[in-house]
Write a protein that holds these residues in place. Structure first.
Motif, mmCIF file in Angstrom:
data_model
loop_
_atom_site.group_PDB
_atom_site.id
_atom_site.type_symbol
_atom_site.label_atom_id
_atom_site.label_comp_id
_atom_site.label_asym_id
_atom_site.label_seq_id
_atom_site.Cartn_x
_atom_site.Cartn_y
_atom_site.Cartn_z
ATOM 1 N N TYR A 385 36.869 37.360 30.424
ATOM 2 C CA TYR A 385 37.619 36.540 31.376
ATOM 3 C C TYR A 385 38.402 37.388 32.374
ATOM 4 O O TYR A 385 38.935 36.862 33.353
ATOM 5 C CB TYR A 385 38.566 35.597 30.639
ATOM 6 N N ILE A 386 38.493 38.676 32.111
ATOM 7 C CA ILE A 386 39.075 39.602 33.080
ATOM 8 C C ILE A 386 37.969 40.274 33.884
ATOM 9 O O ILE A 386 38.019 40.342 35.119
ATOM 10 C CB ILE A 386 39.947 40.661 32.376
ATOM 11 N N ALA A 387 36.952 40.758 33.179
ATOM 12 C CA ALA A 387 35.915 41.571 33.821
ATOM 13 C C ALA A 387 35.031 40.761 34.765
ATOM 14 O O ALA A 387 34.831 41.160 35.929
ATOM 15 C CB ALA A 387 35.057 42.245 32.742
ATOM 16 N N VAL A 388 34.505 39.639 34.286
ATOM 17 C CA VAL A 388 33.531 38.895 35.093
ATOM 18 C C VAL A 388 34.173 38.230 36.310
ATOM 19 O O VAL A 388 33.702 38.424 37.443
ATOM 20 C CB VAL A 388 32.769 37.874 34.223
ATOM 21 N N PRO A 389 35.254 37.448 36.147
ATOM 22 C CA PRO A 389 35.895 36.925 37.362
ATOM 23 C C PRO A 389 36.404 38.035 38.279
ATOM 24 O O PRO A 389 36.363 37.894 39.505
ATOM 25 C CB PRO A 389 37.063 36.087 36.812
ATOM 26 N N GLY A 390 36.873 39.147 37.680
ATOM 27 C CA GLY A 390 37.315 40.262 38.514
ATOM 28 C C GLY A 390 36.200 40.780 39.398
ATOM 29 O O GLY A 390 36.413 41.101 40.579
ATOM 30 N N ALA A 391 34.981 40.863 38.842
ATOM 31 C CA ALA A 391 33.835 41.327 39.628
ATOM 32 C C ALA A 391 33.469 40.323 40.713
ATOM 33 O O ALA A 391 33.276 40.693 41.887
ATOM 34 C CB ALA A 391 32.645 41.568 38.701
ATOM 35 N N LEU A 392 33.378 39.037 40.348
ATOM 36 C CA LEU A 392 32.972 38.023 41.319
ATOM 37 C C LEU A 392 33.995 37.902 42.450
ATOM 38 O O LEU A 392 33.624 37.814 43.626
ATOM 39 C CB LEU A 392 32.801 36.671 40.625
ATOM 40 N N ILE A 393 35.275 37.903 42.100
ATOM 41 C CA ILE A 393 36.310 37.788 43.133
ATOM 42 C C ILE A 393 36.313 39.030 44.028
ATOM 43 O O ILE A 393 36.509 38.934 45.256
ATOM 44 C CB ILE A 393 37.692 37.579 42.483
ATOM 45 N N SER A 394 36.093 40.208 43.451
ATOM 46 C CA SER A 394 36.072 41.441 44.252
ATOM 47 C C SER A 394 34.916 41.442 45.242
ATOM 48 O O SER A 394 35.098 41.780 46.431
ATOM 49 C CB SER A 394 35.972 42.656 43.323
ATOM 50 N N PHE A 395 33.716 41.047 44.785
ATOM 51 C CA PHE A 395 32.579 40.999 45.704
ATOM 52 C C PHE A 395 32.783 39.912 46.766
ATOM 53 O O PHE A 395 32.401 40.097 47.931
ATOM 54 C CB PHE A 395 31.282 40.746 44.933
ATOM 55 N N TRP A 396 33.404 38.792 46.367
ATOM 56 C CA TRP A 396 33.706 37.749 47.358
ATOM 57 C C TRP A 396 34.693 38.288 48.388
ATOM 58 O O TRP A 396 34.540 38.041 49.595
ATOM 59 C CB TRP A 396 34.283 36.512 46.664
ATOM 60 N N THR A 397 35.702 39.023 47.937
ATOM 61 C CA THR A 397 36.688 39.599 48.847
ATOM 62 C C THR A 397 36.039 40.569 49.829
ATOM 63 O O THR A 397 36.399 40.618 51.015
ATOM 64 C CB THR A 397 37.798 40.314 48.051
ATOM 65 N N ALA A 398 35.077 41.347 49.335
ATOM 66 C CA ALA A 398 34.369 42.277 50.219
ATOM 67 C C ALA A 398 33.601 41.515 51.303
ATOM 68 O O ALA A 398 33.624 41.905 52.484
ATOM 69 C CB ALA A 398 33.414 43.138 49.393
ATOM 70 N N PHE A 399 32.944 40.424 50.908
ATOM 71 C CA PHE A 399 32.195 39.618 51.871
ATOM 72 C C PHE A 399 33.152 38.951 52.863
ATOM 73 O O PHE A 399 32.890 38.898 54.075
ATOM 74 C CB PHE A 399 31.365 38.583 51.123
ATOM 75 N N TYR A 400 34.265 38.466 52.363
ATOM 76 C CA TYR A 400 35.289 37.848 53.211
ATOM 77 C C TYR A 400 35.854 38.864 54.214
ATOM 78 O O TYR A 400 36.009 38.566 55.409
ATOM 79 C CB TYR A 400 36.390 37.283 52.316
ATOM 80 N N SER A 401 36.121 40.072 53.745
ATOM 81 C CA SER A 401 36.631 41.124 54.633
ATOM 82 C C SER A 401 35.630 41.447 55.723
ATOM 83 O O SER A 401 35.999 41.673 56.889
ATOM 84 C CB SER A 401 36.965 42.380 53.821
#
Length: 428
Positions: A385-401
């Motif tokens: 619950y830390i690792a998987v959402p952390g990965a998805l949110i990070s990649f989403w943030t990169a796309f958003y940036s």
């Protein structure tokens, strides 16, 4: 009393500053680290892959909230007006353009015969009577599966999901296309564009409210097939606005270190956005507490198990912290006028609010499963619950940036541009 009357003009270059590319690179690096961690945990823990899938659902719902919640807030701003909307419009548009990535995040959740059956009892046991006879489900679950089968079945699930994503894609396309056309209008016709966006957004807000309710029911509420709530969709709608506002303020605070946001982000509008955060914080807790109070006072055996699953077996600690993170801290801090006007302090509150959305989503999802209901216990698998959402949110943030860098950060043909460039009065 001293006054400053320095006239401001928009800089010639309205594109995102170069350091936004650094945001993207850092987000990709963090996402890669969390991805490796999530895969390792899946192999190390006996229940790791089950938790991996549940955590993926959590990450999908959070990213979906940022993306489509941004679209809902964008349409709401077109309907309400106000110069604060000029600040947040392009970041919100960038959020909406992450929809293709969010759809890719959804696909693992909806895979026939794999994820659906792993997550949802109604997909795992379509013949509820036989499952009850074999003692795989209880009588309440069998009754709910039978009566909800016209809605809770894989075919209906996919039809509704595809309709929702198609409608969101259409609105994302039109909102972004018309925004550029409005800026390109050589003789800006303010009433024409205002009416056009209002007509699109008026029906769009209603449509999004309905489709969001469908997503909330299918993806989260039906994890417990016996649970029902008439306010569930509205709670998700308000929660999304709560998280999106926090993210867009963080984005603006970061961008305000350089042009062009440095010129147009006045303390007045920053203060207004902080007050809007306070309003959604109060509305968020009001809806959550009202739903709890009604069910607690009714004391119906059909309704209270959902809350008992989330407050017993040490889940009460998580629920208490959810209250602290989600309401108590943001509410008390945002009451301060000075805090809302100081960027560094407001940024801290926004970080707390985003963390609270993740914490709350975990509290909503994990106790739906038999091994976790009223039984909070630490395991290696739960670290997913830390690792998987952390990965998805990070990649989403990169796309958003990246999306932030594809268009100018200021809508130049907005009627509020002249007003937001007016000097503020500094009081001594």
């Amino acid at each position: 009393m001293a006054h400053s009357y320095h006239e401001k003009t928009l800089p010639a270059d309205l594109s995102a500053p170069a350091f936004v590319h650094g945001w993207r690179r850092r987000a990709l690096a963090v996402g890669a680290v969390f991805s490796v961690l999530g895969i390792i945990l899946g192999f190390l823990a006996g229940d790791g892959w089950n938790h991996f899938l549940r955590a993926w659902l959590m990450g999908f719902m959070i990213c979906f909230g940022f993306c489509c919640g941004g679209m809902a807030l964008l349409m709401t701003q077109y309907l309400s007006g106000g110069k604060w909307g000029l600040l947040i419009r392009r970041p919100l548009e960038a959020m909406t353009r992450t929809l293709p990535l969010v759809f890719l995040y959804f696909l693992p959740v909806g895979i026939f015969g794999v994820s659906l059956k792993q997550l949802y009892l109604w997909a795992r046991y379509p013949d509820a009577a036989a499952a009850l006879k074999d003692h795989l489900i209880n009588a309440e679950q069998a009754h709910a599966i039978i009566w909800k089968k016209p809605m809770l079945n894989p075919t209906s699930f996919w039809i509704v999901m595809l309709f929702c994503f198609a409608s969101w894609a259409l609105y994302t396309f039109l909102l972004n296309k018309w925004s550029l056309q409005r800026d390109a209008d050589s003789a800006p016709n303010v009433p024409y564009w205002q009416v056009k966006f209002e007509n699109l957004s008026g029906f769009g807000v209603v449509l999004y409210s309905l489709t969001l309710t469908a997503i909330a029911i299918y993806c989260v509420m039906s994890l417990d097939v016996t649970w029902y709530s008439t306010v569930y969709g509205l709670q998700f709608l308000v929660g999304q606005a709560y998280g999106v506002l926090a993210l867009v303020i963080l984005t603006l605070i970061g961008l305000s270190k350089a042009q062009p946001i440095k010129t147009i982000m006045r303390t007045t509008e920053q203060h207004d956005l902080g007050k809007l955060c306070l309003a959604f914080t109060m509305l968020n807790i009001y809806l959550a507490f009202a739903a709890f109070l009604i069910i607690w006072s009714g004391n119906s055996p059909e309704e209270i198990p959902w809350y008992l699953d989330r407050i017993r077996g040490d889940w009460g600690v998580i629920a208490t912290l959810d209250f602290v993170f989600h309401w108590l801290l943001p509410f008390t801090l945002l009451l301060s006028r000075d805090l809302k006007r100081i960027k560094s302090r407001l940024a801290v509150v926004c970080c707390i609010m985003i963390f609270a959305r993740c914490w709350d989503m975990w509290w909503l999802i994990e106790p739906n499963f038999k091994d976790a209901a009223r039984n909070l216990h630490f395991s290696i698998g739960i670290l997913e619950y830390i690792a998987v959402p952390g990965a998805l949110i990070s990649f989403w943030t990169a796309f958003y940036s990246w999306q932030l860098t594809t268009r100018p950060l200021v809508a130049t043909n907005d009627p509020h541009v002249a007003e937001i460039l007016e000097p503020e009065h500094a009081h001594a």
